[in-house]
Design a protein around this motif. Structure first.
Motif, PDB file in Angstrom:
ATOM      1  N   ALA A   9      -0.189  -6.462  -6.763  1.00 51.53           N
ATOM      2  CA  ALA A   9      -0.286  -5.291  -7.625  1.00 51.53           C
ATOM      3  C   ALA A   9       0.332  -4.059  -6.970  1.00 51.53           C
ATOM      4  O   ALA A   9       0.889  -3.192  -7.648  1.00 51.53           O
ATOM      5  N   ALA A  10       0.237  -3.994  -5.645  1.00 54.94           N
ATOM      6  CA  ALA A  10       0.759  -2.829  -4.930  1.00 54.94           C
ATOM      7  C   ALA A  10       2.249  -2.930  -4.636  1.00 54.94           C
ATOM      8  O   ALA A  10       2.969  -1.916  -4.665  1.00 54.94           O
ATOM      9  N   GLU A  11       2.729  -4.133  -4.346  1.00 54.31           N
ATOM     10  CA  GLU A  11       4.102  -4.287  -3.834  1.00 54.31           C
ATOM     11  C   GLU A  11       5.169  -3.821  -4.821  1.00 54.31           C
ATOM     12  O   GLU A  11       6.177  -3.236  -4.419  1.00 54.31           O
ATOM     13  N   GLU A  12       4.963  -4.073  -6.112  1.00 55.50           N
ATOM     14  CA  GLU A  12       5.982  -3.686  -7.087  1.00 55.50           C
ATOM     15  C   GLU A  12       6.176  -2.176  -7.103  1.00 55.50           C
ATOM     16  O   GLU A  12       7.302  -1.685  -7.080  1.00 55.50           O
ATOM     17  N   TRP A  13       5.074  -1.431  -7.102  1.00 57.66           N
ATOM     18  CA  TRP A  13       5.191   0.032  -7.110  1.00 57.66           C
ATOM     19  C   TRP A  13       5.715   0.533  -5.770  1.00 57.66           C
ATOM     20  O   TRP A  13       6.561   1.431  -5.717  1.00 57.66           O
ATOM     21  N   LEU A  14       5.254  -0.053  -4.684  1.00 55.46           N
ATOM     22  CA  LEU A  14       5.685   0.394  -3.362  1.00 55.46           C
ATOM     23  C   LEU A  14       7.172   0.117  -3.138  1.00 55.46           C
ATOM     24  O   LEU A  14       7.837   0.869  -2.410  1.00 55.46           O
ATOM     25  N   ALA A  15       7.699  -0.936  -3.752  1.00 54.35           N
ATOM     26  CA  ALA A  15       9.119  -1.244  -3.583  1.00 54.35           C
ATOM     27  C   ALA A  15       9.995  -0.110  -4.084  1.00 54.35           C
ATOM     28  O   ALA A  15      11.089   0.144  -3.551  1.00 54.35           O
ATOM     29  N   ALA A  16       9.527   0.604  -5.101  1.00 49.15           N
ATOM     30  CA  ALA A  16      10.282   1.730  -5.639  1.00 49.15           C
ATOM     31  C   ALA A  16       9.963   3.031  -4.921  1.00 49.15           C
ATOM     32  O   ALA A  16      10.580   4.078  -5.218  1.00 49.15           O
ATOM     33  N   HIS A  17       9.017   2.989  -3.989  1.00 51.84           N
ATOM     34  CA  HIS A  17       8.596   4.195  -3.259  1.00 51.84           C
ATOM     35  C   HIS A  17       8.470   3.846  -1.775  1.00 51.84           C
ATOM     36  O   HIS A  17       7.356   3.701  -1.255  1.00 51.84           O
ATOM     37  N   PRO A  18       9.590   3.699  -1.092  1.00 52.17           N
ATOM     38  CA  PRO A  18       9.565   3.207   0.295  1.00 52.17           C
ATOM     39  C   PRO A  18       8.852   4.118   1.284  1.00 52.17           C
ATOM     40  O   PRO A  18       8.452   3.658   2.351  1.00 52.17           O
ATOM     41  N   THR A  19       8.669   5.393   0.949  1.00 50.16           N
ATOM     42  CA  THR A  19       7.984   6.312   1.881  1.00 50.16           C
ATOM     43  C   THR A  19       6.525   6.538   1.515  1.00 50.16           C
ATOM     44  O   THR A  19       5.845   7.350   2.144  1.00 50.16           O
ATOM     45  N   ALA A  20       6.026   5.829   0.506  1.00 51.58           N
ATOM     46  CA  ALA A  20       4.672   6.084   0.007  1.00 51.58           C
ATOM     47  C   ALA A  20       3.608   5.714   1.031  1.00 51.58           C
ATOM     48  O   ALA A  20       3.790   4.831   1.870  1.00 51.58           O
ATOM     49  N   VAL A  21       2.473   6.397   0.924  1.00 52.03           N
ATOM     50  CA  VAL A  21       1.283   6.093   1.715  1.00 52.03           C
ATOM     51  C   VAL A  21       0.250   5.497   0.770  1.00 52.03           C
ATOM     52  O   VAL A  21       0.109   5.929  -0.381  1.00 52.03           O
ATOM     53  N   VAL A  22      -0.467   4.478   1.245  1.00 53.03           N
ATOM     54  CA  VAL A  22      -1.521   3.834   0.462  1.00 53.03           C
ATOM     55  C   VAL A  22      -2.867   4.382   0.919  1.00 53.03           C
ATOM     56  O   VAL A  22      -3.171   4.398   2.114  1.00 53.03           O
ATOM     57  N   TYR A  23      -3.676   4.830  -0.042  1.00 54.22           N
ATOM     58  CA  TYR A  23      -5.017   5.345   0.252  1.00 54.22           C
ATOM     59  C   TYR A  23      -6.023   4.454  -0.461  1.00 54.22           C
ATOM     60  O   TYR A  23      -5.908   4.205  -1.668  1.00 54.22           O
ATOM     61  N   THR A  24      -7.006   3.946   0.277  1.00 50.02           N
ATOM     62  CA  THR A  24      -7.981   3.053  -0.336  1.00 50.02           C
ATOM     63  C   THR A  24      -9.394   3.422   0.088  1.00 50.02           C
ATOM     64  O   THR A  24      -9.636   3.828   1.229  1.00 50.02           O
ATOM     65  N   CYS A  25     -10.312   3.285  -0.861  1.00 54.66           N
ATOM     66  CA  CYS A  25     -11.727   3.541  -0.581  1.00 54.66           C
ATOM     67  C   CYS A  25     -12.554   2.671  -1.515  1.00 54.66           C
ATOM     68  O   CYS A  25     -12.233   2.532  -2.700  1.00 54.66           O
ATOM     69  N   GLY A  26     -13.597   2.069  -0.979  1.00 53.73           N
ATOM     70  CA  GLY A  26     -14.457   1.198  -1.763  1.00 53.73           C
ATOM     71  C   GLY A  26     -15.171   0.223  -0.862  1.00 53.73           C
ATOM     72  O   GLY A  26     -15.304   0.464   0.353  1.00 53.73           O
TER      73      GLY A  26
END
Length: 372
Positions: free
Chosen positions: A222-239
């Motif tokens: 689910a994350a990889e497709e969006w991240l592929a278009a945003h190579p500098t993105a940071v992932v933030y997760t909480c739960g």
């Protein structure tokens, strides 16, 4: 207001102890359920804060069971047969993420999940706090850092939406590219889900209720497709820890940085890197000098916090594992052997404060800003 319920006001707590530790009373202007077992509290403050920051909130510790211990003797000078004055309650310190606009455009808001098997903190808030009451809080602390110049992928599980909500509000205000994947058991259990969808739309927000969609998604896919278009993105997760671990391991082969919010002691230590948050406080004995000149001896097998308790000195604490920051104490003289997972290496090197639940003196003496 019901004057027969003293726990509903800050008067039930030791105000002097809390004020000396930097807490202040803030009025609750609204208390409303926002999901199953989740109560949102709006507070009378618009002070800006760092996206992802949390408040420390003081609540009374559970009362001892009836009959526990010996009944106190009537106070000197009190009338025979009249009950002694109840002492101020020992506070529990709990951490709740701010989920409002961090710029101060909206009042502070926190959302509290009711833990029926917990130690009573969330139960007390759900049972007692109403609009018009006071909460004792300490200024927002930023331990979950948002990198404001970069695109952001947010992955929330359950009540983990709370710190991410302030981050995504900030990111949207800056015009950054961002997306939220919000996972929960059911839509009824997911705070702010419908509100976020309505405000930001499907372009930014995907709500995934596992009961309706046959289980949890493949987080990496689910994350990889969006991240592929945003190579500098940071992932933030909480739960839940399992969800955050799945995000971290699933994206380990990608170059994207993963930031996580976790108040669980063991998980926080593991995520903080080698050398931080050791679970033991054992070390050579030393002496703590207090601000008033008195001294407390700390034995090799006890923490400073435990030595303070033995000496009758009241100090605030929460996790007792060096992961939450509640017991942070200013160093007046000397150096600490830092063993916490809260202070950064740079902050530890400054030797301006320490976590007295786990850290020790680096030498034979240390002077702390504490009074009897």
């Amino acid at each position: 207001m019901d004057t027969q319920t003293p726990a509903r006001t800050s008067e039930a707590l030791d105000r002097d102890l809390l004020e000396r530790a930097g807490f202040r009373p803030v009025q609750v202007t609204r208390a409303e359920p926002v999901a199953e077992a989740v109560l949102a509290l709006t507070l009378d403050s618009r002070q800006p804060f760092a996206p992802g920051a949390h408040l420390e909130v003081a609540v009374p510790a559970p009362a001892p069971a009836p009959g526990a211990g010996m009944a106190p003797s009537p106070a000197a000078g009190s009338e025979a047969g009249s009950p002694p004055e109840a002492p101020a309650a020992e506070p529990l310190i709990r951490h709740y993420s701010l989920c409002s606009d961090p710029t101060g455009a909206t009042p502070w808001q926190i959302a509290v999940l009711r833990h029926e098997d917990g130690d009573g903190g969330s139960e007390w808030i759900h049972s007692h706090v109403q609009a018009g009451d006071e909460l004792f809080v300490r200024a927002p602390r930023a331990s979950f850092h948002f990198r404001a110049a970069l695109p952001a992928l947010f992955i929330a599980g359950g009540v983990g939406i709370t710190p991410l909500r302030s981050m995504l509000t900030f990111a949207h205000g800056l015009g950054l590219d961002w997306r939220l994947l919000y996972i929960g058991r059911s839509e009824a259990s997911m705070a702010f889900a419908r509100e976020l969808e309505a405000e930001f739309g499907a372009e930014h927000v995907e709500v995934w209720a596992t009961a309706q969609r046959g289980g949890r998604p493949d987080l990496a896919a689910a994350a990889e497709e969006w991240l592929a278009a945003h190579p500098t993105a940071v992932v933030y997760t909480c739960g839940p820890t399992a969800l955050m671990d799945a995000v971290t391991s699933g994206l380990s082969a990608l170059p994207h940085r993963v930031e996580r919010e976790d108040f669980d002691p063991e998980s926080a230590e593991a995520a903080s890197g080698a050398g931080a948050g050791t679970p033991t406080t054992v070390g050579p004995p030393f002496t703590v000098e207090l601000a008033d000149g008195s001294e407390v001896a700390v034995e090799r097998n006890e923490s400073i916090l435990e030595a303070f308790s033995r000496a009758g000195i009241r100090s605030l604490s929460s996790c007792r594992r060096g992961t939450c920051g509640t017991c942070e104490t200013r160093i007046l003289c000397g150096e600490a052997d830092h063993r916490d997972a809260v202070l950064s290496p740079e902050e530890q090197a400054e030797q301006s404060s320490m976590m007295v639940c786990v850290s020790r003196a680096a030498g034979e003496r240390i002077t702390l800003d504490v009074q009897r």
